[in-house]
Design a protein around this motif. Structure first.
Motif, short mmCIF file in Angstrom:
data_model
loop_
_atom_site.label_atom_id
_atom_site.label_comp_id
_atom_site.label_asym_id
_atom_site.label_seq_id
_atom_site.Cartn_x
_atom_site.Cartn_y
_atom_site.Cartn_z
N SER A 65 0.65 17.61 8.08
CA SER A 65 0.55 15.62 8.01
C SER A 65 1.11 15.65 6.18
CB SER A 65 -1.08 15.41 8.09
OG SER A 65 -1.68 16.25 7.17
N SER A 66 1.63 16.40 5.28
CA SER A 66 1.94 16.41 4.39
C SER A 66 3.42 16.84 4.27
CB SER A 66 0.66 17.52 3.88
OG SER A 66 1.65 18.95 3.81
N THR A 67 3.94 17.05 4.93
CA THR A 67 5.81 17.08 5.39
C THR A 67 6.27 15.93 4.68
OG1 THR A 67 5.05 19.11 7.23
CG2 THR A 67 7.06 18.29 6.67
N LYS A 68 6.73 16.14 4.28
CA LYS A 68 8.54 15.18 3.46
C LYS A 68 8.94 14.92 4.55
CE LYS A 68 10.61 13.34 -0.76
NZ LYS A 68 11.93 13.13 0.62
N LEU A 69 8.81 13.44 5.48
CA LEU A 69 10.89 12.82 5.93
C LEU A 69 11.25 13.31 5.49
CD1 LEU A 69 8.35 11.30 8.28
CD2 LEU A 69 8.27 13.31 8.47
N SER A 70 12.58 12.15 6.04
CA SER A 70 13.78 11.94 5.43
C SER A 70 13.60 10.54 4.67
CB SER A 70 14.96 12.10 6.60
OG SER A 70 13.86 10.89 7.55
N SER A 71 14.18 9.69 4.34
CA SER A 71 14.31 8.45 3.81
C SER A 71 14.84 7.82 5.00
CB SER A 71 15.22 8.18 2.28
OG SER A 71 14.83 8.92 1.31
N LEU A 72 15.03 7.71 5.65
CA LEU A 72 16.17 7.53 6.93
C LEU A 72 14.03 7.41 8.00
CD1 LEU A 72 17.90 5.97 8.64
CD2 LEU A 72 18.05 7.40 9.64
N GLU A 73 13.98 8.15 7.79
CA GLU A 73 12.65 7.93 8.76
C GLU A 73 11.61 6.33 8.01
OE1 GLU A 73 12.69 11.88 11.26
OE2 GLU A 73 12.00 11.99 8.95
#
Length: 321
Positions: A224-232
């Motif tokens: 849950s702490s994983t950083k996603l991409s800006s587009l997501e």
């Protein structure tokens, strides 16, 4: 009784200990950035919301016509009337919202490994929304008042009516002073009741946003702490915002009309009845297109800035500790 008070005190202390400055800084930065870029659409939205055809002020025929009329009357600067309290209000609101929301979420999580469900996300968002609104409502009243000054503001002309010149404000501080002086504390909290109802807007938005992120992380088998991409982040913010706006928009119209200095309503119910009687159900969706054009990109900007800055600050804290 003392046992109950002790439990409440411990709960408040636990929530307080979960407050993290990075969420406040990231939220303030995101809110200010999006507001500076998109304030003109907010001004247009407010003018369309109160455009009921029953006052002597200008009448607008839609988004483009409103924009043209504002520029014709006050120049390009007219599109930024009310920008100062809007920037203050948006910065404070987003900052405090994320500040409280993440602390309440952490308290609810209580160290458990499984992620929170939709109900918990809605409850955390509702509680943080109420706290934020109680602090920032005076700023939203001043923003609405400044956005609804029509008469020759760029030329410094003051409006003199049967109610005096108190409705013309020089800026945010002048508006806060005059509203509190002439209308008291209740004047600064006009629109609070529909605003409290509007807390459901934030609750629905954050619930949808969190569930979309959780679904993406589950599909990618990530924590849950994983950083996603800006587009997501942009896609999830846009979808959740559109869902919340369409669901709860009528309260914003009611709130703007209650805060309007050019028209008097006797409370929320009177506003709803008069709006429906004069304009039908469509009256509750006036300014919706302008609102969507503003809030969807504003939400995307805010959330992308927030997510990236909060992750950056959290990473710096982790490395420094």
């Amino acid at each position: 009784m003392s046992g109950v008070l002790d439990d409440i005190g411990r709960s408040l202390f636990t929530v307080w200990s979960q407050l993290r400055y990075e969420h406040l800084v990231a939220g303030v930065t995101g809110g200010i950035t999006s507001t500076l870029i998109l304030h003109p659409l907010d001004l247009i939205k407010v003018r369309l919301q109160v455009n009921d055809g029953h006052t002597t002020r200008p009448t607008y025929q839609g988004l483009v016509h409103t924009c043209q009329q504002v520029i014709r009357q006050n120049g390009w600067r007219g599109l930024y009337q009310g920008a100062v309290p809007n920037v203050w209000g948006a910065g404070a609101s987003w900052g405090l919202y994320f500040f409280f929301y993440n602390a309440i979420k952490a308290y609810m999580q209580d160290g458990r490994p499984e992620p929170l469900g939709p109900g918990s996300h809605m409850l955390a968002a509702t509680q943080s929304g109420i706290l934020t609104l109680l602090i920032t409502n005076p700023l939203w009243v001043t923003k609405t008042r400044l956005c609804l000054q029509y008469e020759g503001m760029s030329k410094g002309v003051r409006l003199h009516t049967s109610q005096g010149a108190k409705y013309m404000y020089k800026g945010m501080l002048d508006a806060l002073w005059k509203i509190s002086r002439h209308e008291g504390i209740p004047g600064l909290y006009k629109g609070l009741i529909p605003g409290l109802f509007g807390v459901s807007h934030g609750a629905l938005q954050f619930m949808a946003y969190e569930e979309l992120k959780k679904l993406r992380q589950r599909v990618g088998d990530e924590s849950s702490s994983t950083k996603l991409s800006s587009l997501e982040y942009i896609v999830f913010a846009a979808l959740s915002k559109m869902f919340a706006v369409v669901t709860t928009y009528p309260y914003q119209v009611v709130r703007s009309r209650l805060q309007d200095q050019h028209h008097t309503y006797n409370g929320v119910l009177d506003t709803i009845l008069k709006t429906y009687r004069r304009e039908g159900w469509k009256g509750f969706y006036k300014g919706l297109s302008a609102n969507l054009l503003r809030v969807v990109p504003a939400c995307c900007i805010t959330f992308v800035v927030y997510e990236n800055i909060s992750h950056m600050l959290a990473s710096q804290n982790l490395h420094s500790s």
